[in-house]
Enzyme design. Structure first.
Site, mmCIF file in Angstrom:
data_model
loop_
_atom_site.group_PDB
_atom_site.id
_atom_site.type_symbol
_atom_site.label_atom_id
_atom_site.label_comp_id
_atom_site.label_asym_id
_atom_site.label_seq_id
_atom_site.Cartn_x
_atom_site.Cartn_y
_atom_site.Cartn_z
ATOM 1 N N LEU A 61 27.566 -1.677 -62.909
ATOM 2 C CA LEU A 61 27.390 -2.240 -64.308
ATOM 3 C C LEU A 61 27.462 -3.717 -64.186
ATOM 4 O O LEU A 61 28.694 -4.255 -63.873
ATOM 5 C CB LEU A 61 28.082 -1.543 -65.179
ATOM 6 C CG LEU A 61 27.715 -0.003 -65.200
ATOM 7 C CD1 LEU A 61 28.747 0.708 -66.044
ATOM 8 C CD2 LEU A 61 26.505 0.370 -65.906
ATOM 9 N N GLU A 62 26.338 -4.661 -64.299
ATOM 10 C CA GLU A 62 26.578 -6.027 -64.272
ATOM 11 C C GLU A 62 26.701 -6.692 -65.635
ATOM 12 O O GLU A 62 26.473 -7.888 -65.673
ATOM 13 C CB GLU A 62 25.520 -6.654 -63.395
ATOM 14 C CG GLU A 62 25.430 -6.087 -61.906
ATOM 15 C CD GLU A 62 24.248 -6.563 -60.977
ATOM 16 O OE1 GLU A 62 23.695 -7.288 -61.514
ATOM 17 O OE2 GLU A 62 24.096 -5.770 -60.074
ATOM 18 N N HIS A 63 26.651 -5.925 -66.735
ATOM 19 C CA HIS A 63 26.744 -6.368 -67.799
ATOM 20 C C HIS A 63 28.152 -6.138 -68.704
ATOM 21 O O HIS A 63 28.069 -6.232 -69.823
ATOM 22 C CB HIS A 63 25.532 -5.888 -68.825
ATOM 23 C CG HIS A 63 24.272 -6.224 -68.277
ATOM 24 N ND1 HIS A 63 23.616 -7.378 -68.259
ATOM 25 C CD2 HIS A 63 23.505 -5.467 -67.295
ATOM 26 C CE1 HIS A 63 22.309 -7.307 -67.708
ATOM 27 N NE2 HIS A 63 22.371 -6.115 -67.094
#
Length: 570
Positions: free
Chosen positions: A395-397
Site C-alpha cells: 500500500l503506497e498511499h
C-alpha cells in the site's frame, strides 16, 4: 547436431581416378606427386543454431532461436513473416570456385524456402508449402570460376505462419572458412543453490551451461533424477534431514564433471500443509496480472529462480477493507481453473504464491475495526479459493498501523503459522521506526516473513549512519537496509527491492552486479561501497524485483544473475 550427411565426413574422390589424372599430366613422372582436392565438409557456420543467431542475419528482427520444437540439439530457427517482411535469414559461406555443393535443411511449420544466391552460375532455391513435421529440403549449386563466397538463405512467405529451420548443410569443398567445430561435452554447472524446502523435498537451481541439453541431479553422490532446465525439486526425502546435492550437464557427446556440492536440509514434519516453507535466502518477484508492455506471462512461465511469487494485484471493493481478485483477460488464460492449476503447480515445485494488495494505483483503506475484519475475511477467502500461501502489503498511499496490525493478526489466526506475509514499503516509509509502515512491521514481527523495501522511484535518503545517499548505488541499498536491520527487524525479515530492468521503474535501476555486491556487503562484509556496516547479517533474506514480466522482457538477466547469488548466501 548433424554437420554432414549421415553424420560423417567422406573424402572427395579424384576425378576419373588415378589413370585419368596421369593421362592429363597432372602427376609428375618422377615422383608421382599430386594435390588432392579438399575434403567435403559442411561450410555453414552455426548450422544447428546452437549459438543463437550467430553467423545469421534475419530481416527486421523476424528470426529467433527457440528451444522447441527442434530436430536435434537444443535450438532451431523460427522465422515469423509480418507485413511485407518474409522473414529472410541468411549467412555468407566461404566456397571454392568451380565446385559443386549440396544445400539442405530441415524445415517445419508454414511456407519455407531454401536457396543460394551469388553462386557465379545459376542461383537455386527450393520450397515447401508447409509441414506438420520435419521435412528435408535439398538442392545443389555449382560455383563460378571466381566465386569465393555464396549467400545461403531461408525465408517464409507473406501472410503465412511462422516456419522452423534446423540442421542446415552446405556440403562441399572447404572454402577456407572451415565448418562448425566438433561438438564437445558441456562444462560443469556453476551457481548451484538450494531454494524452497519442505519436510520431504528440496528445490535446486543452477546456472545454464552452453551446449547442454540436459542435467543430472545427484543426492549424496547418487544420481536421482534428470532435468532439461536449470531447476529441479528432489522429492521423497526424510524430514529434518540434511543432504548433499550436485548437478552435472549433459549432451549427445557426454556428461560434465559434477558441480561443487551444496547442502540442503528438509524442514521438520507436521508443518502447515498449505504450502512450502520459504527458504533461508529467497528471491521474490511480482507477477503482473495485466499487460503494460512487459512480456505477458502465465503464472507457469514465472522463472524458476523466484521463491516467492507475488500476484499483483488484488482489487478493492465499495466495502472498506474488502479485497477481491479479478484475473485479467489479457493473459490468455482459458479461465480461473487454469490459473488455479498454475498456482498449485508452483506450490508443488516449492514456490510460495501470495496475493499482493496495493501497488502504485491500488488503494485499500483499513482504518477501523470493521475494515480490518473485512480485510482479514476477504483475504482469507482468496487464499482458500485460489490456494495463495499468504499476502503482500504494498500500500503506497499510507496505512494505519493500529488497524493494519489488527487485520494481519486476524488473517494469521485464520490462515495458520504457515502464512507468508511480505511487505514492500517505499523508502520514505522506512526512514525510522516511527513511521506507520515500520510500526506495523515491528508489531507483526512474530508473523512477518520479509520486508522488501523499494529502493527505487525515490529521492536521496538518509542511511543508518545519518549520511545522505542517492539511489542507484551499492551505498543506497546497504545504508538504507541497515535502518531496518538495526531498527528491530530480524535480518531474515529484510530484503532489497529493485526493478528488474530500466523499464521496470521510473528511476533507481541498478545492474544485477550492484545488487549482488550489496547482498555480499550485508551478509559477508565484502564488495561494499563507501558505506560499510558495523557488522554482517548472514541471515539476510534476499532480494525482490518488480517484476518477473520486466525480467522476462530483459531476457531474464536479473533473475539469472541475482537468483543464484541469493541462494548461495551464507
Amino acid at each position: 547436431m548433424e554437420r554432414v550427411p549421415n553424420g560423417r565426413r567422406r573424402p572427395r574422390s579424384w576425378l576419373g581416378g588415378v589413370a585419368a589424372v596421369l593421362a592429363a599430366g597432372a602427376l609428375s613422372v618422377g615422383g608421382m606427386g599430386g594435390v588432392a582436392q579438399a575434403a567435403d565438409i559442411n561450410v555453414a557456420k552455426n548450422a544447428g543454431f546452437e549459438a543463437g543467431l550467430a553467423n545469421w542475419s534475419c530481416s527486421g528482427g523476424s528470426g529467433a532461436v527457440v528451444g522447441a520444437p527442434v530436430r536435434s540439439g537444443a535450438g532451431a530457427l523460427k522465422g515469423t513473416p509480418a507485413g511485407q517482411d518474409n522473414a529472410r535469414c541468411s549467412q555468407s559461406v566461404a566456397v571454392q570456385p568451380n565446385s559443386t555443393y549440396t544445400l539442405s535443411a530441415w524445415v517445419q511449420g508454414g511456407y519455407a524456402y531454401l536457396g543460394a544466391s551469388g553462386t557465379g552460375t545459376t542461383d537455386v532455391s527450393t520450397w515447401t508449402p508447409g509441414e506438420s513435421g520435419w521435412k528435408q529440403l535439398t538442392t545443389t549449386f555449382r560455383t563460378g570460376a571466381s566465386t569465393r563466397a555464396v549467400t545461403v538463405y531461408t525465408h517464409g512467405w507473406y501472410g503465412q505462419s511462422a516456419y522452423l529451420v534446423d540442421d542446415v548443410s552446405v556440403f562441399g569443398p572447404d572454402g577456407g572458412g572451415g565448418g562448425d567445430p566438433d561438438p564437445q561435452a558441456p562444462g560443469t554447472p556453476a551457481g548451484l543453490g538450494v531454494g524452497a524446502v519442505t519436510s520431504s523435498s528440496v528445490a535446486l537451481s543452477w546456472n545454464a551451461v552452453s551446449g547442454a541439453t540436459g542435467y543430472n541431479i545427484y543426492r549424496d553422490g547418487t544420481k536421482v533424477q534428470t532435468a532439461t532446465g536449470t531447476s529441479a525439486t528432489v522429492t521423497g526425502l526424510a524430514a529434518a534431514t540434511s543432504y548433499q546435492f550436485q548437478v552435472s550437464a549433459t549432451n549427445a557427446v557426454g556428461e560434465s564433471a559434477k558441480s561443487a556440492a551444496v547442502s540442503g536440509r528438509t524442514s521438520p514434519g507436521g508443518g502447515d500443509p498449505g504450502g512450502p516453507a520459504v527458504p533461508r535466502h529467497a528471491l521474490t518477484g511480482y507477477w503482473q496480472n495485466f499487460n503494460n508492455g512487459a512480456t505477458v506471462q502465465k503464472l507457469r512461465d514465472v522463472q524458476a529462480q523466484y521463491d516467492i511469487i507475488a500476484v499483483a494485484f488484488a482489487d478493492s471493493t465499495a466495502t472498506p477493507g474488502q479485497i477481491v481478485f479479478n484475473l485479467s483477460s489479457a493473459l490468455g488464460y482459458s479461465g480461473v481453473a487454469e490459473f488455479k492449476s498454475d498456482i498449485a503447480a508452483k506450490k508443488a515445485a516449492g514456490k510460495s504464491v501470495i496475493i499482493s494488495v496495493g501497488g502504485e494505483l491500488g488503494n485499500v483503506t483499513i482504518n477501523s475495526d470493521a475494515s480490518a475484519t473485512a480485510f482479514a475475511n476477504s483475504a482469507y477467502a482468496l487464499m482458500q479459493e485460489y490456494g495463495f500461501n499468504g499476502i503482500d502489503i504494498d500500500l503506497e498511499h499510507g496505512i494505519n498501523s493500529t488497524y493494519m496490525t489488527k487485520a494481519l493478526r486476524q488473517l494469521s489466526a485464520k490462515a495458520g503459522s504457515g502464512m507468508v506475509l511480505t511487505m514492500a514499503p517505499q523508502t520514505i516509509d522506512m526512514q525510522n521506526t516511527g513511521t506507520e509502515y515500520f510500526k506495523t512491521a515491528l508489531a507483526v514481527k512474530d508473523i512477518l516473513t520479509v520486508v522488501n523495501m523499494q529502493h527505487y522511484n525515490s529521492g536521496s535518503m538518509l542511511g543508518c549512519d545519518g549520511q545522505v545517499y542517492s539511489q542507484g548505488s551499492v551505498d543506497f541499498l546497504t545504508a538504507l537496509a541497515c535502518i531496518q536491520l538495526e531498527g528491530g527487524l530480524d535480518p531474515s525479515q529484510v530484503g532489497i527491492g529493485v526493478p528488474a530492468s530500466t523499464r521496470g521503474a521510473g528511476s533507481g535501476y541498478v545492474s544485477p552486479t550492484i545488487v549482488n555486491n550489496a547482498l555480499s556487503c550485508l551478509t559477508r562484509g565484502t564488495n561494499c561501497g563507501n558505506f560499510k556496516p558495523s557488522k554482517t547479517y548472514p541471515s539476510l533474506r534476499g532480494a525482490m524485483t518488480w517484476s518477473t514480466n520486466w525480467d522476462a522482457t530483459a531476457g531474464n538477466a536479473w533473475s539469472n544473475a541475482v537468483g543464484p547469488h541469493v541462494h548461495a548466501l551464507p
